[in-house]
Design a protein around this motif. Structure first.
Motif, short mmCIF file in Angstrom:
data_model
loop_
_atom_site.label_atom_id
_atom_site.label_comp_id
_atom_site.label_asym_id
_atom_site.label_seq_id
_atom_site.Cartn_x
_atom_site.Cartn_y
_atom_site.Cartn_z
N VAL A 118 -6.64 0.13 6.67
CA VAL A 118 -5.95 1.29 6.11
C VAL A 118 -5.66 2.34 7.19
CG1 VAL A 118 -6.65 1.06 3.71
CG2 VAL A 118 -8.15 2.26 5.32
N GLU A 151 -7.24 7.69 3.02
CA GLU A 151 -6.57 7.11 4.18
C GLU A 151 -5.42 6.27 3.69
OE1 GLU A 151 -7.82 7.86 7.20
OE2 GLU A 151 -6.57 6.61 8.48
N PRO A 152 -4.18 6.55 4.01
CA PRO A 152 -3.70 7.74 4.70
C PRO A 152 -3.94 9.02 3.89
CG PRO A 152 -1.98 6.04 4.50
CD PRO A 152 -3.09 5.65 3.61
N TYR A 186 6.28 10.22 6.50
CA TYR A 186 5.90 10.32 5.09
C TYR A 186 7.14 10.61 4.23
CZ TYR A 186 0.80 10.36 5.94
OH TYR A 186 -0.49 10.03 6.25
N ARG A 216 -10.31 0.35 10.34
CA ARG A 216 -9.98 -0.67 9.34
C ARG A 216 -8.48 -0.71 9.08
NH1 ARG A 216 -14.35 0.32 4.81
NH2 ARG A 216 -13.10 -1.30 3.84
N TYR A 234 0.83 -1.21 0.00
CA TYR A 234 0.00 0.00 0.00
C TYR A 234 0.86 1.25 0.00
CZ TYR A 234 -4.70 1.89 0.73
OH TYR A 234 -5.91 2.50 0.57
N GLU A 261 -15.53 1.43 -2.65
CA GLU A 261 -16.75 0.60 -2.67
C GLU A 261 -17.92 1.38 -3.24
OE1 GLU A 261 -17.11 -0.60 1.40
OE2 GLU A 261 -15.43 -2.02 1.25
N MET A 313 -4.47 8.21 -0.12
CA MET A 313 -4.89 6.97 -0.78
C MET A 313 -6.41 6.90 -0.65
SD MET A 313 -2.11 5.62 -1.83
CE MET A 313 -2.51 3.89 -2.17
N VAL A 314 -7.08 6.59 -1.76
CA VAL A 314 -8.54 6.59 -1.76
C VAL A 314 -9.06 5.65 -0.68
CG1 VAL A 314 -10.61 6.21 -3.13
CG2 VAL A 314 -8.55 7.10 -4.22
N HIS A 315 -9.97 6.17 0.15
CA HIS A 315 -10.52 5.37 1.25
C HIS A 315 -11.29 4.18 0.69
CE1 HIS A 315 -12.66 4.32 4.90
NE2 HIS A 315 -11.87 5.14 5.56
N PRO A 316 -11.11 3.01 1.30
CA PRO A 316 -11.81 1.82 0.78
C PRO A 316 -13.33 2.00 0.67
CG PRO A 316 -10.45 1.25 2.71
CD PRO A 316 -10.21 2.69 2.41
N ARG A 317 -13.90 2.76 1.60
CA ARG A 317 -15.35 3.00 1.53
C ARG A 317 -15.69 3.73 0.23
NH1 ARG A 317 -19.35 1.33 2.69
NH2 ARG A 317 -20.58 3.15 3.25
N PRO A 376 -12.07 -2.90 -2.84
CA PRO A 376 -10.80 -2.40 -2.30
C PRO A 376 -9.77 -3.52 -2.07
CG PRO A 376 -12.59 -2.15 -0.69
CD PRO A 376 -13.21 -2.62 -1.95
N ASN A 377 -10.21 -4.76 -2.14
CA ASN A 377 -9.22 -5.84 -2.05
C ASN A 377 -8.54 -6.10 -3.39
OD1 ASN A 377 -9.74 -6.42 0.71
ND2 ASN A 377 -11.68 -7.34 0.05
N GLU A 433 -2.10 3.91 7.96
CA GLU A 433 -1.79 5.34 8.12
C GLU A 433 -0.96 5.59 9.38
OE1 GLU A 433 -3.91 9.45 7.39
OE2 GLU A 433 -4.85 8.46 9.10
#
Lengths: 813, 349
Positions: free
Chosen positions: A468, B259-260, A480, A466, A424, B299, B292-296, B305-306, A472
């Protein structure tokens, strides 16, 4: 959240970090520090002194001569101008050589003949924020509480030698709305241990439950309610050190019990409320939603009507507090309070938010509930406050916490693999590195053989839900800056503009090349403006913002021209009269009076020309713009987009336009001819209203142009045979449109006519007022051979005959 | 024969003497006619050759040619002198004042906000992005909910919005275009778009705030998009936009849809990081937000997101324009003073 450096230092060792260094560290970790402010505004040499005697100044009514003991061998003689100075007081004394804010040095001085060896200071003079002081300390000199040692530095006793870090928290980090939360954050960044405050309550045998009961009816809105009963408190001021802490955080000290609830709220992030237990019927606490028609008088003496969604604390009968927002006057703690019912609860954030919005009150308490409090701190914070009340208000804390838990939060376990973390982030972290980072966060975890971390997230970090979120945490602690910089992998993608985007770019280029300046106007306008140029709006209803900032910007624009006119007026008021402007932007159309679906957003182009075409210069005269300039703009656009053959201009009289100088712009589409805009002069009455000279404008819909535009260039080989030119001048009735004459010429002459050009229009007395002369130049050519004089003469003759026949044209000789 | 010779020589002398005195082209031409013309003096003398013997003729012919050549040479020389003088005279008479102002081509200016936006668009188009657009009036769903901002989310406080109805509002960000793009892509990758456009937030106007402003966001989704790719992309952009020496710095931050998340500073273009007024003596300018685009959000946009990951970034066009041109007041962008607009005529550097 304002964080006192010294206070924070009690929960975590800050040795080695200055306030600035700490701020930098925290900012780089994601908690932005706006400012680090020193509480000391430039005070030195100010000490605690006791006024021994106070006499009237012999020569001045308003001055007193005092002797003040500052711990030296002899008391100092000080002249003081404050009304409230009195013998026996403890006061801040700036001795000779002391410095006060504003680089103000204290010197030995004579005041009306009497020597003064220093100065007794007010709160303001030593740089304290008066707003945070009790009323009685704001006026005159600052009278200090008993218990301070004479000669001690005022910086120490008032905690002024401190720095305050102003945290600009993002909404997810409400855990840092508490000193402990900040301590955990600093611990994660530095790897140091967090020291928890002492919240041990000493044992008694008398049970709180004999005096107190708790019942939650509104289980959705209140998940946990805990209370303690404290007997026999003595209300008074809180200790100076606590007052110092509160002031550093920007909270005004009030009394020991209230200050302790605030102090613990800042410490734990858990808002607390103290009720006067004797004013709570049977010590009963029932948490429920308000009933229709219920009212409460809150602590600020305001009567509040309650809504059915308002969560209230009641004593089983009447509301005694607005949960999480403000207490009721009917259960307020005051100087005569003896027994305390102390509340620590978890109220639903949304519910608290609604109530606080509704009554227009956001408090330190409501802010914390809105963002969510840590369920694990409800009871520890209650204990801490009870222990402090026992200590500083002489209370007896009865045995036991009386509480109801409507719902307990689930333990959060989150799985994240080392592989996912590295994939990631694009990093190559080792297991050990990640373990260390989780350790510093004080997150407990298990690590499986295949490199999956099972992490138990403490409840104070409600923002982590979650994988992610854990990634973070790893990323920000790893830094960073340490994440590498890589190119995106995978096949290259072609980048390009869409056809409409390319067209708008080209329009901008062509129009600016022609000397027009582009403007951007606000999308919000005054409702009156949407009534102008109705032909551009169709049957639309202007869309109104539900809470506009002003009537001037209360509806969405329905056409571009009204604001372009405003812009012209703005510039004319600044003596700029030659303007060529255009705007490309969206207008908003709907036929609904109440929007139920999104309105149509139409891309439009509007052009405004006024004043001179070119400015006067030594080699040319200025000439005013006219209809044909603005029409020419559109004709050029038509040529560039390959659609000039599809556009025609039909004389029209739309409202607000000059009835004799306006044309509808008609585009031939697959669906037939469509009016896509108007071009012409603004109606003189409207020009006058805008204080403008002649203004020529156009506004046109762009979507039909996007569809019709044709970028293909059909090359024709250069002519190989000569052309023949014939000129013709005819006298016509004035109202006959030359466009129709040209159409007739084209139709009659057919394929052999290469071009027809209007080279002169003449009107004058010789012809009579109703007549005009039109001179045309016709060019004939054949692709495959040289035309003969005879055939051109014959064809041209037919053209002339057609004009004579159709338009009663007279050939001019 | 000798007599003829003498006449010829005399003619030469006379002609050359006379030619020497000629002062203007007209006279020169007259003399040419007089001596060399069809009825001129030379022809006149040579006409007498008929009376000569066959031996004498070539001799006299020779002399005649010499005389002609001599006269012609002088005429030619004179002619060229006259021509040169004439040319000089003409040029002198035609001389103009080159310092007078010329007749310029008309030149208007693209609005500075669009100028900056176009520059940014061009950079990303060059990097393989397409440009996506969406409505300025949006649904609450696209503007907030699909971006992981449910109705009671505390982060909604960050941006007070202009609502029209309970469900329809002026978009507060260009992010809804990201959701619309994802839905339109129907789960396909790669997604590489930027979304420029106007956005609206309830804000009292002052020198640095405007209730209407422009944003450009970017969205990349693919099977293995990493945060390091985001850093790489932003560094590339910064160097194309602000010069090769530009550096970036990421600070952890929070956005509900990533996130992040990070705030991005770019080294100050004016002082190169030394610290100056523009960067408030920090050496850095805060220009972008990203993450980074949030998994929600993935979706909501129809992605698993997997299976995929993505990054997003956003920047304010006004802010960049203010910094780039050193403009002191954001309100100038919307006042449209011709004296302001006219300053942006120059081509993109």
């Amino acid at each position: 959240m304002n964080v006192s450096y010294k206070w924070l230092n009690e929960y975590i060792d800050l040795n080695g970090y200055t306030g600035e260094a700490l701020a930098e560290l925290m900012t780089s970790g994601g908690i932005e520090i706006d400012v680090v402010e020193s509480r000391n505004k430039g005070v030195s040499g100010v000490v605690v002194g006791r006024v021994v005697t106070r006499e009237k100044h012999p020569d001045a009514d308003k001055l007193s001569v005092c002797t003040v003991d500052v711990g030296g061998s002899e008391p100092l003689q000080i002249v003081c101008g404050a009304k409230n100075v009195a013998a026996g007081q403890l006061v801040p004394v700036a001795t000779v050589g002391a410095k006060l804010p504003g680089d103000f040095a204290i010197k030995r001085a004579k005041l009306r003949g009497v020597e003064s060896q220093g100065m007794i200071c007010s709160a303001k003079e030593i740089g304290l924020n008066e707003k945070l002081l009790p009323k009685e300390q704001q006026e005159g000199i600052l009278v200090l509480p008993e218990g301070m040692t004479v000669g001690q530095s005022i910086l120490d006793v008032l905690g002024i030698d401190d720095e305050v870090l102003e945290l600009d928290l993002t909404p997810n980090r409400s855990d840092c709305l508490s000193m402990l939360g900040v301590a955990y954050e600093v611990g994660a960044l530095t790897g140091r241990e967090v020291k928890l405050p002492d919240n041990q309550v000493s044992d008694t045998t008398e049970l709180a439950s004999e005096h107190l009961s708790v019942q939650i009816e509104a289980v959705e809105q209140c998940s946990h309610y805990a209370a303690r009963y404290i007997k026999g408190v003595v209300i008074g001021p809180s200790p100076q050190w606590m007052q110092n802490r509160l002031m550093a955080a920007g909270i005004r000290p009030i009394s020991n019990v209230v200050d302790i609830t605030n102090f613990v709220m800042l410490e734990y992030g858990q808002p607390l409320h103290a009720f006067d237990a004797d004013k709570v019927n049977h010590g009963r606490i029932v948490v429920r939603l308000a009933r229709e028609g219920e009212v409460i008088v809150t602590l600020d003496d305001q009567e509040r009507k309650l809504e059915p969604h308002t969560l209230v604390i009641t004593d089983g009968e009447k509301p005694i507090a607005l949960a999480g927002v403000m207490g009721g006057a009917n259960s307020e703690v005051n100087e005569s309070t003896v027994n305390i019912l102390l509340e620590s609860a978890r109220f639903d954030g949304g519910t608290v938010r609604k109530t606080s919005r509704q009554i227009g009150l956001r408090s330190e308490s409501s802010i914390r509930f809105e963002k969510g409090v840590d369920p694990a701190r409800v009871v520890p914070a209650l204990d801490r406050a009870a222990a402090l009340i026992a200590k500083y208000a002489d209370g007896l804390v009865l045995e036991g916490v009386v509480q109801e838990v409507a719902s307990a939060p689930e333990e959060k376990e989150i799985y994240v693999s080392l592989d996912k973390i590295n994939r990631y982030l694009g990093t190559e972290l080792s297991k050990l590195e990640v373990q260390t980072l989780f350790g510093r966060l004080q997150f407990s975890f298990e690590l499986s053989l295949d490199g999956v971390f099972k992490v138990q997230v403490p409840s104070r970090r409600g923002d982590i839900t979650r994988d992610v979120d854990l990634i973070e945490e790893v990323a920000r602690l790893y830094g960073y800056d340490n994440i590498p910089t890589t190119p995106i992998e995978g096949a290259a993608t072609p980048g390009a503009l869409t056809k409409p985007q390319a067209i708008r770019r080209e329009l901008r280029k062509r129009l600016t090349d022609a000397g027009l300046n582009e403007v951007i106007s606000y999308s919000f306008t005054h409702p009156d403006r949407t009534r102008l140029f109705p032909a551009l709006n169709g049957s639309v209803v202007p869309i109104r913002l539900s809470l506009p900032m002003s009537e001037d910007r209360s509806v969405l624009r329905t056409s571009l021209l009204p604001q372009l006119l405003e812009t012209a007026t703005y510039n004319r008021n600044r003596k700029i009269e030659d303007l060529s402007l255009f705007e490309i932007g969206s207008v908003f159309h709907t036929e609904e009076t109440e929007l139920t679906r999104l309105p149509q957003e139409k891309h439009r182009l509007a052009v405004l020309l006024t004043g001179s075409r070119t400015s006067t210069q030594w080699n040319r005269k200025s000439s005013p713009v006219d209809f044909y300039d603005v029409k020419g703009v559109l004709e050029t656009v038509g040529e560039v987009l390959g659609i000039s053959g599809l556009i025609s201009y039909v004389a029209a009289q739309p409202e607000d336009m000059h009835p004799g100088r306006t044309a509808a712009i008609v585009l031939e589409t697959e669906r037939g001819p469509e009016t896509i805009g108007y071009v012409g002069q603004v109606h003189p009455a409207l020009q006058l209203e805008h204080d403008l000279q002649d203004v020529y404008v156009l506004e046109i819909e762009l979507a039909p142009l996007y569809d019709a535009a044709n970028f293909d260039i059909a090359y024709k080989s250069l002519p190989r045979y000569p052309a023949m030119q014939r000129d013709i001048a005819v006298v016509l009735n004035r109202e006959i449109e030359v466009g129709k004459v040209i159409d007739a010429v084209r139709e009659t002459a057919g394929e052999l006519l290469e071009s027809v050009n209007v080279f002169d229009i003449y009107t004058g007395e010789k012809l009579g007022a109703e007549k005009k002369s039109v001179a045309l130049s016709l060019v004939y050519r054949h692709d495959a051979r040289t035309l003969t004089d005879e055939e051109v003469t014959e064809l041209h003759g037919r053209v002339v005959a057609k004009l004579e026949q159709s338009f009663a044209a007279e050939l001019r000789k | 024969m000798d007599e003829m010779k003498e006449r010829l020589e005399a003619l030469r002398t006379e002609a050359l003497n006379e030619l020497e005195l000629v002062g203007d082209p007209q006279k020169l031409n007259d003399l040419r006619v007089k001596y060399l013309g069809k009825k001129g003096a030379l022809t006149e003398i040579l006409r007498g050759m008929g009376a000569l013997s066959a031996e004498e003729r070539p001799v006299i012919g020779q002399v005649g040619n010499e005389v002609r050549a001599a006269i012609e040479a002088v005429i030619e020389e004179k002619q060229s002198v006259f021509q040169q003088a004439e040319t000089e005279n003409r040029l002198r008479a035609e001389t103009i004042d080159v310092t007078l102002p010329g007749s310029k081509l008309p030149a208007g200016a693209v609005h500075p906000l669009n100028k900056v936006a176009q520059e940014i668009e061009d950079i990303f188009v060059g990097l393989g992005y397409t440009i996506a657009e969406g409505p300025e009036v949006e649904t609450d769903y696209f503007n907030f909910e699909a971006l992981n901002l449910p109705k009671d989310h505390p982060a909604r406080d960050m941006q007070d919005s202009f609502y029209i109805t309970d469900d329809i509002l002026m978009r507060t960000q260009t992010s809804p275009v990201q959701i619309r793009t994802m839905k339109a892509m129907n789960g396909k990758t790669p997604v590489k778009v930027i979304c420029p456009g106007k956005v609206y937030r309830r804000d009292d106007d002052d020198a640095t705030h405007s209730f209407q402003f422009n944003q450009i966001e970017g969205l990349v989704i693919g099977p293995n998009i990493r945060m390091s790719d985001l850093k790489g992309t932003l560094l590339q952009f910064a160097q194309l936009m602000f010069g090769k020496q530009a550096q970036i710095r990421l600070r952890p931050s929070f956005f509900p849809f990533t996130e992040p998340s990070a705030e991005v500073d770019i080294s100050c273009a004016q002082c190169g990081g030394e610290g100056c007024r523009m960067c408030k003596h920090t050496g850095w300018l805060e220009i972008l937000g990203c993450g980074m685009v949030h998994p929600r959000v993935l979706e909501m946009g129809g992605y698993d997101p997997n299976e995929v990951s993505g990054f997003a970034f956003g920047m304010g066009v006004e802010r960049i324009a203010l910094l780039k041109y050193g403009i002191d007041d954001i309100r100038h962008f919307y006042t449209n003073d011709a004296r302001f607009l006219g300053q942006f005529v120059r081509m993109q550097g």
